[in-house]
Scaffold this motif. Structure first.
Motif, PDB file in Angstrom:
ATOM      1  N   ALA A 184      10.267  -3.277  11.468  1.00  0.00           N
ATOM      2  CA  ALA A 184       9.385  -3.997  12.387  1.00  0.00           C
ATOM      3  C   ALA A 184       8.070  -4.349  11.714  1.00  0.00           C
ATOM      4  CB  ALA A 184       9.145  -3.160  13.638  1.00  0.00           C
ATOM      5  N   HIS A 185       7.549  -3.435  10.906  1.00  0.00           N
ATOM      6  CA  HIS A 185       6.319  -3.747  10.174  1.00  0.00           C
ATOM      7  C   HIS A 185       6.522  -4.936   9.248  1.00  0.00           C
ATOM      8  CE1 HIS A 185       2.980  -3.692   7.430  1.00  0.00           C
ATOM      9  NE2 HIS A 185       3.869  -3.655   6.451  1.00  0.00           N
ATOM     10  N   HIS A 186       7.586  -4.915   8.483  1.00  0.00           N
ATOM     11  CA  HIS A 186       7.824  -5.998   7.527  1.00  0.00           C
ATOM     12  C   HIS A 186       8.023  -7.337   8.238  1.00  0.00           C
ATOM     13  CE1 HIS A 186       7.781  -3.387   4.114  1.00  0.00           C
ATOM     14  NE2 HIS A 186       8.840  -2.681   4.509  1.00  0.00           N
ATOM     15  N   ALA A 187       8.541  -7.302   9.460  1.00  0.00           N
ATOM     16  CA  ALA A 187       8.765  -8.535  10.212  1.00  0.00           C
ATOM     17  C   ALA A 187       7.505  -9.059  10.874  1.00  0.00           C
ATOM     18  CB  ALA A 187       9.850  -8.308  11.267  1.00  0.00           C
ATOM     19  N   THR A 188       6.580  -8.161  11.222  1.00  0.00           N
ATOM     20  CA  THR A 188       5.435  -8.566  12.054  1.00  0.00           C
ATOM     21  C   THR A 188       4.071  -8.275  11.457  1.00  0.00           C
ATOM     22  OG1 THR A 188       5.288  -6.432  13.217  1.00  0.00           O
ATOM     23  CG2 THR A 188       6.827  -8.084  14.117  1.00  0.00           C
ATOM     24  N   GLY A 189       3.982  -7.306  10.545  1.00  0.00           N
ATOM     25  CA  GLY A 189       2.691  -6.848  10.036  1.00  0.00           C
ATOM     26  C   GLY A 189       2.091  -5.706  10.830  1.00  0.00           C
ATOM     27  N   ALA A 190       2.778  -5.211  11.853  1.00  0.00           N
ATOM     28  CA  ALA A 190       2.232  -4.191  12.750  1.00  0.00           C
ATOM     29  C   ALA A 190       1.936  -2.884  12.030  1.00  0.00           C
ATOM     30  CB  ALA A 190       3.214  -3.920  13.885  1.00  0.00           C
ATOM     31  N   PRO A 191       0.846  -2.206  12.415  1.00  0.00           N
ATOM     32  CA  PRO A 191       0.605  -0.861  11.907  1.00  0.00           C
ATOM     33  C   PRO A 191       1.590   0.132  12.504  1.00  0.00           C
ATOM     34  CG  PRO A 191      -1.048  -1.445  13.545  1.00  0.00           C
ATOM     35  CD  PRO A 191      -0.209  -2.672  13.327  1.00  0.00           C
ATOM     36  N   ILE A 192       1.792   1.236  11.794  1.00  0.00           N
ATOM     37  CA  ILE A 192       2.691   2.297  12.247  1.00  0.00           C
ATOM     38  C   ILE A 192       1.890   3.576  12.422  1.00  0.00           C
ATOM     39  CG2 ILE A 192       4.718   3.699  11.678  1.00  0.00           C
ATOM     40  CD1 ILE A 192       5.689   1.366   9.934  1.00  0.00           C
ATOM     41  N   ALA A 193       1.957   4.162  13.608  1.00  0.00           N
ATOM     42  CA  ALA A 193       1.273   5.425  13.899  1.00  0.00           C
ATOM     43  C   ALA A 193       2.313   6.529  14.011  1.00  0.00           C
ATOM     44  CB  ALA A 193       0.485   5.319  15.199  1.00  0.00           C
ATOM     45  N   VAL A 194       2.028   7.674  13.412  1.00  0.00           N
ATOM     46  CA  VAL A 194       3.017   8.743  13.313  1.00  0.00           C
ATOM     47  C   VAL A 194       2.496  10.029  13.948  1.00  0.00           C
ATOM     48  CG1 VAL A 194       4.515  10.056  11.776  1.00  0.00           C
ATOM     49  CG2 VAL A 194       3.815   7.737  11.132  1.00  0.00           C
TER      50      VAL A 194
END
Length: 302
Positions: free
Chosen positions: A153-163
């Motif tokens: 999803a990040h690679h498709a949209t640029g969204a940050p990932i929170a863990v």
């Protein structure tokens, strides 16, 4: 243009203001029966109390299937004047039944991308980050599945990932997977709950990798979140990683809300920030609450 994706639309990063980088307006899990955050009026009052102390933005880390109430978020944001960022993503397997998880097999990344770009369900509210979770000192098959989908999803949209780090552990395992195997740039990753495992060596290694480190959870008991946090944050700042730090409240139960007698969102600005200012100085704390979240949660959206 770099922007933070809020529930009212994309906002230029410089307009975000004082930010609670990890909290919950709505949340419900079978692991916390009877403690759900469901009351819209209480959520509005909590946001208003946060706003009264200078708060301008809240990043809600509630992921798929845990009571996000996405349709209620835009009016709450409008009514209080607080920017709200919603999340897609998936928590640990214990928070879901098998039917829910089974329905996501083979299409998890697709769901994340749709909620980031088209909106959550019929609400039209677009998520502004992907939230996933690790396990205690390890990553099980569920964590690897969800993090792989988050990376897609990040690679498709640029969204940050929170863990979500379980009790603050497995930070380096998460970075090995997300940033090593799956190619997510470290500055697109936010590690949560590091205050619950105050290991200065791991903290420095994670910061050196380039990710953001969230110290959150003064609403929680038994994690030493308040009295250990200043030392951990100061050590990172002195090592040159003040620009990697984030602060949040992580209110997950109704009893923890300030309107119900708990610390809640206002505690971050009422007590945590002044306490840290004693250790770090007001200037750095101000930047941790404003400039760092702008960079952590803004994206060049695709």
């Amino acid at each position: 243009m770099s922007a933070v994706r809020t529930v009212l639309g994309d906002v230029p990063a410089e307009q975000l203001g004082m930010c609670d980088a990890h909290d919950h307006l709505f949340f419900g899990s079978p692991r916390l029966p009877g403690q759900e955050l469901r009351d819209v009026s209480a959520a509005r009052a909590e946001l208003a109390a946060f706003r009264a102390l200078g708060g301008a933005a809240v990043v809600q880390w509630t992921p798929y299937g845990l009571g996000r109430r996405a349709a209620d978020l835009p009016p709450l944001s409008r009514d209080t004047g607080v920017h709200v960022v919603a999340a897609t993503g998936l928590h640990q397997a214990v928070h879901y039944d098998e039917e829910t998880l089974g329905g996501l097999r083979g299409r998890l990344a697709e769901v994340f991308v749709a909620e980031l770009t088209d909106g959550i369900g019929a609400s039209g509210v677009r998520a502004g980050l992907v939230k996933v979770a690790g396990g205690f000192h390890a990553l099980d098959a569920h964590a690897r599945w969800t993090m792989t989908a988050a990376a897609e999803a990040h690679h498709a949209t640029g969204a940050p990932i929170a863990v979500h780090l379980e009790l603050g552990t497995a930070a380096l395992d998460v970075l090995d997977l997300l940033c090593g195997e799956l190619g997510v740039p470290p500055h697109r990753v936010v590690l949560g709950h590091l205050n619950r495992s105050p290991d200065p060596v791991v903290h420095r290694q994670a910061a050196r990798a380039g990710c953001y480190l969230a110290f959150d959870g003064p609403s929680r008991a038994h994690h030493a979140t308040d009295w250990r946090m200043p030392d951990a944050v100061r050590a990172l700042a002195e090592a040159g990683f003040g620009d990697r730090l984030l602060l949040g409240g992580d209110t997950t139960t109704a009893a923890a809300r300030s309107v119900n007698g708990g610390p809640g969102m206002p505690y971050l600005l009422r007590r945590v920030a002044p306490r840290l200012a004693v250790e770090l100085g007001e200037d750095l704390v101000g930047r941790v609450l404003t400039e760092n979240p702008r960079r952590a949660f803004a994206a060049n959206w695709r």
